[in-house]
Scaffold this motif. Structure first.
Motif, PDB file in Angstrom:
ATOM      1  N   TYR A 158      68.912 -59.134  74.742  1.00 29.31           N
ATOM      2  CA  TYR A 158      68.813 -59.967  73.542  1.00 29.31           C
ATOM      3  C   TYR A 158      67.391 -60.498  73.387  1.00 29.31           C
ATOM      4  O   TYR A 158      66.808 -60.987  74.351  1.00 29.31           O
ATOM      5  N   PRO A 159      66.829 -60.425  72.215  1.00 30.91           N
ATOM      6  CA  PRO A 159      65.501 -61.000  72.003  1.00 30.91           C
ATOM      7  C   PRO A 159      65.586 -62.520  71.969  1.00 30.91           C
ATOM      8  O   PRO A 159      66.606 -63.084  71.578  1.00 30.91           O
ATOM      9  N   ASP A 160      64.516 -63.170  72.346  1.00 32.80           N
ATOM     10  CA  ASP A 160      64.459 -64.632  72.356  1.00 32.80           C
ATOM     11  C   ASP A 160      64.173 -65.120  70.939  1.00 32.80           C
ATOM     12  O   ASP A 160      63.044 -65.443  70.583  1.00 32.80           O
ATOM     13  N   GLN A 161      65.228 -65.152  70.119  1.00 34.03           N
ATOM     14  CA  GLN A 161      65.099 -65.608  68.741  1.00 34.03           C
ATOM     15  C   GLN A 161      66.364 -66.359  68.357  1.00 34.03           C
ATOM     16  O   GLN A 161      67.444 -66.087  68.907  1.00 34.03           O
ATOM     17  N   PRO A 162      66.285 -67.296  67.411  1.00 32.29           N
ATOM     18  CA  PRO A 162      67.410 -68.187  67.139  1.00 32.29           C
ATOM     19  C   PRO A 162      68.506 -67.599  66.266  1.00 32.29           C
ATOM     20  O   PRO A 162      69.571 -68.206  66.134  1.00 32.29           O
ATOM     21  N   GLN A 192      85.532 -71.186  55.048  1.00 34.30           N
ATOM     22  CA  GLN A 192      86.379 -72.114  54.308  1.00 34.30           C
ATOM     23  C   GLN A 192      85.567 -73.275  53.740  1.00 34.30           C
ATOM     24  O   GLN A 192      85.837 -73.752  52.644  1.00 34.30           O
ATOM     25  N   ALA A 193      84.572 -73.729  54.489  1.00 34.63           N
ATOM     26  CA  ALA A 193      83.761 -74.853  54.039  1.00 34.63           C
ATOM     27  C   ALA A 193      82.844 -74.472  52.880  1.00 34.63           C
ATOM     28  O   ALA A 193      82.622 -75.275  51.967  1.00 34.63           O
ATOM     29  N   GLN A 194      82.304 -73.244  52.918  1.00 36.89           N
ATOM     30  CA  GLN A 194      81.301 -72.839  51.937  1.00 36.89           C
ATOM     31  C   GLN A 194      81.843 -71.912  50.856  1.00 36.89           C
ATOM     32  O   GLN A 194      81.164 -71.677  49.856  1.00 36.89           O
ATOM     33  N   GLY A 195      83.040 -71.394  51.080  1.00 34.75           N
ATOM     34  CA  GLY A 195      83.604 -70.422  50.155  1.00 34.75           C
ATOM     35  C   GLY A 195      83.391 -69.020  50.682  1.00 34.75           C
ATOM     36  O   GLY A 195      82.309 -68.684  51.163  1.00 34.75           O
ATOM     37  N   TRP A 196      84.427 -68.182  50.590  1.00 33.12           N
ATOM     38  CA  TRP A 196      84.362 -66.849  51.192  1.00 33.12           C
ATOM     39  C   TRP A 196      83.279 -65.982  50.553  1.00 33.12           C
ATOM     40  O   TRP A 196      82.498 -65.333  51.251  1.00 33.12           O
ATOM     41  N   ALA A 201      78.012 -63.579  50.767  1.00 33.13           N
ATOM     42  CA  ALA A 201      76.762 -63.216  50.110  1.00 33.13           C
ATOM     43  C   ALA A 201      75.564 -63.774  50.862  1.00 33.13           C
ATOM     44  O   ALA A 201      74.525 -63.113  50.989  1.00 33.13           O
ATOM     45  N   ARG A 202      75.711 -64.978  51.387  1.00 27.01           N
ATOM     46  CA  ARG A 202      74.620 -65.594  52.143  1.00 27.01           C
ATOM     47  C   ARG A 202      74.325 -64.815  53.426  1.00 27.01           C
ATOM     48  O   ARG A 202      73.171 -64.601  53.788  1.00 27.01           O
ATOM     49  N   ASN A 203      75.387 -64.371  54.094  1.00 27.13           N
ATOM     50  CA  ASN A 203      75.191 -63.572  55.310  1.00 27.13           C
ATOM     51  C   ASN A 203      74.481 -62.255  54.999  1.00 27.13           C
ATOM     52  O   ASN A 203      73.590 -61.817  55.732  1.00 27.13           O
ATOM     53  N   LEU A 204      74.896 -61.627  53.899  1.00 28.81           N
ATOM     54  CA  LEU A 204      74.281 -60.357  53.513  1.00 28.81           C
ATOM     55  C   LEU A 204      72.810 -60.556  53.146  1.00 28.81           C
ATOM     56  O   LEU A 204      71.947 -59.745  53.520  1.00 28.81           O
ATOM     57  N   TRP A 205      72.501 -61.632  52.434  1.00 36.56           N
ATOM     58  CA  TRP A 205      71.123 -61.933  52.057  1.00 36.56           C
ATOM     59  C   TRP A 205      70.277 -62.217  53.297  1.00 36.56           C
ATOM     60  O   TRP A 205      69.129 -61.771  53.393  1.00 36.56           O
ATOM     61  N   THR A 206      70.847 -62.932  54.265  1.00 35.88           N
ATOM     62  CA  THR A 206      70.124 -63.209  55.508  1.00 35.88           C
ATOM     63  C   THR A 206      69.824 -61.909  56.254  1.00 35.88           C
ATOM     64  O   THR A 206      68.711 -61.714  56.766  1.00 35.88           O
ATOM     65  N   LEU A 207      70.798 -61.016  56.309  1.00 39.83           N
ATOM     66  CA  LEU A 207      70.591 -59.724  56.970  1.00 39.83           C
ATOM     67  C   LEU A 207      69.499 -58.929  56.267  1.00 39.83           C
ATOM     68  O   LEU A 207      68.619 -58.348  56.925  1.00 39.83           O
ATOM     69  N   LEU A 208      69.545 -58.891  54.938  1.00 45.72           N
ATOM     70  CA  LEU A 208      68.538 -58.145  54.182  1.00 45.72           C
ATOM     71  C   LEU A 208      67.144 -58.708  54.432  1.00 45.72           C
ATOM     72  O   LEU A 208      66.187 -57.954  54.665  1.00 45.72           O
ATOM     73  N   ARG A 209      67.012 -60.027  54.404  1.00 49.10           N
ATOM     74  CA  ARG A 209      65.711 -60.644  54.653  1.00 49.10           C
ATOM     75  C   ARG A 209      65.209 -60.319  56.055  1.00 49.10           C
ATOM     76  O   ARG A 209      64.022 -60.057  56.258  1.00 49.10           O
ATOM     77  N   TYR A 210      66.115 -60.335  57.019  1.00 46.47           N
ATOM     78  CA  TYR A 210      65.720 -60.003  58.393  1.00 46.47           C
ATOM     79  C   TYR A 210      65.225 -58.567  58.490  1.00 46.47           C
ATOM     80  O   TYR A 210      64.187 -58.289  59.113  1.00 46.47           O
ATOM     81  N   ARG A 211      65.957 -57.651  57.858  1.00 46.63           N
ATOM     82  CA  ARG A 211      65.558 -56.244  57.902  1.00 46.63           C
ATOM     83  C   ARG A 211      64.227 -56.018  57.193  1.00 46.63           C
ATOM     84  O   ARG A 211      63.515 -55.055  57.493  1.00 46.63           O
ATOM     85  N   LEU A 212      63.883 -56.908  56.267  1.00 44.92           N
ATOM     86  CA  LEU A 212      62.609 -56.797  55.552  1.00 44.92           C
ATOM     87  C   LEU A 212      61.469 -57.521  56.278  1.00 44.92           C
ATOM     88  O   LEU A 212      60.346 -57.559  55.786  1.00 44.92           O
ATOM     89  N   GLY A 213      61.796 -58.119  57.431  1.00 41.93           N
ATOM     90  CA  GLY A 213      60.737 -58.687  58.264  1.00 41.93           C
ATOM     91  C   GLY A 213      60.604 -60.191  58.248  1.00 41.93           C
ATOM     92  O   GLY A 213      59.622 -60.734  58.758  1.00 41.93           O
ATOM     93  N   ALA A 220      67.044 -68.946  60.575  1.00 40.95           N
ATOM     94  CA  ALA A 220      67.970 -69.838  61.266  1.00 40.95           C
ATOM     95  C   ALA A 220      68.010 -71.207  60.617  1.00 40.95           C
ATOM     96  O   ALA A 220      69.080 -71.815  60.477  1.00 40.95           O
ATOM     97  N   ALA A 221      66.855 -71.716  60.206  1.00 43.07           N
ATOM     98  CA  ALA A 221      66.813 -73.014  59.547  1.00 43.07           C
ATOM     99  C   ALA A 221      67.592 -72.988  58.247  1.00 43.07           C
ATOM    100  O   ALA A 221      68.342 -73.927  57.922  1.00 43.07           O
ATOM    101  N   ALA A 222      67.448 -71.912  57.478  1.00 42.15           N
ATOM    102  CA  ALA A 222      68.179 -71.778  56.222  1.00 42.15           C
ATOM    103  C   ALA A 222      69.674 -71.588  56.472  1.00 42.15           C
ATOM    104  O   ALA A 222      70.515 -72.096  55.748  1.00 42.15           O
ATOM    105  N   TYR A 223      70.007 -70.869  57.547  1.00 44.06           N
ATOM    106  CA  TYR A 223      71.412 -70.581  57.894  1.00 44.06           C
ATOM    107  C   TYR A 223      72.165 -71.853  58.240  1.00 44.06           C
ATOM    108  O   TYR A 223      73.338 -72.016  57.905  1.00 44.06           O
ATOM    109  N   ARG A 224      71.482 -72.815  58.879  1.00 41.85           N
ATOM    110  CA  ARG A 224      72.132 -74.050  59.293  1.00 41.85           C
ATOM    111  C   ARG A 224      72.301 -75.046  58.158  1.00 41.85           C
ATOM    112  O   ARG A 224      73.111 -75.963  58.267  1.00 41.85           O
ATOM    113  N   ARG A 225      71.575 -74.866  57.069  1.00 45.83           N
ATOM    114  CA  ARG A 225      71.679 -75.821  55.963  1.00 45.83           C
ATOM    115  C   ARG A 225      72.986 -75.635  55.187  1.00 45.83           C
ATOM    116  O   ARG A 225      73.469 -74.541  55.043  1.00 45.83           O
TER     117      ARG A 225
END
Length: 225
Positions: A158-162, A192-196, A201-213, A220-225
């Protein structure tokens, strides 16, 4: 002959869900599969560490970062196989027989995802996660990971990333993973808290941003908000 599997669990203030996760592992202990239980904690302020120790786990503490915590836990493990779980994931009955059979392979394995609530959205999101895993060799951490220690080391661990540490390792293991015929039930609390749809969509957007560098720390900061 020593039991083959070291279990590593990622924790941070999870006293409410950790007991169920630990209970789900008992059949692996009874089957002689689990050599040790390592809880890698990120600085819990609740009873997480006390619960883990009372269950016989070795508790490792350090800065809260998913990749760093998992890396520390795996580095401490002595087993020929590593099984990595999130604390809010519960393996369902029968998993130990499936894991035992998988030990004859030279591949990494992950579990079929299901949520701890019923309903069409829960079923749809789980079905997509399982399809994504099969089509793109991209299971997430809440599906668990059962991997030969030698393969884990060769892939760099595992890489040392949050965040996205599970995606990074999955990419390194592409073509050498398979879905196991056993179920891991994970918490649907965030959905349930944020809506399915919103959470998906947020998870998919996070994955796309990660794959784009994008920087995992910023993600992680955005994910926790």
């Amino acid at each position: 002959m020593r039991a083959p599997i070291s279990v590593i669990i990622l924790t941070l203030d999870v006293e409410d869900v950790l007991p169920a996760c630990l209970a789900g592992l008992m059949e692996g202990v009874q089957a002689g599969l689990i050599r040790e239980l390592i809880v890698s904690d990120g600085g819990s302020k609740d009873a997480t560490c006390a619960l883990a120790r009372s269950a016989g786990a070795e508790v490792i503490t350090g800065a809260a970062s998913r990749g760093a915590q998992l890396r520390r836990g795996c580095a401490q493990a002595q087993g020929d196989w590593l099984m990595v779980l999130h604390a809010d994931t519960v393996l369902q009955a029968g998993w130990s027989d499936v894991a035992q059979a998988h030990l004859a392979s030279e591949q990494a394995g992950y579990f079929k995802l299901r949520f701890d609530v019923r309903g069409p959205m829960a079923a749809w999101v789980a079905a997509w996660a399982n399809l994504r895993s099969r089509l793109f060799d991209l299971p997430y951490g809440d599906q668990g990971l059962l991997i030969p220690r030698a393969m884990y080391d060769a892939a760099g661990g595992y890489p040392d990333q949050p965040l996205m540490e599970d995606v990074a390792l999955a990419r390194a293991l592409s073509g050498r993973m398979q879905m196991l015929a056993a179920v891991a039930v994970t918490s649907a609390a965030r959905y349930q808290a944020q809506g399915w749809l919103r959470r998906g969509a947020r998870n998919l957007w996070t994955l796309l941003r990660y794959r784009l560098g994008a920087d995992p720390a910023k993600l992680a900061a955005a994910y926790r908000r």
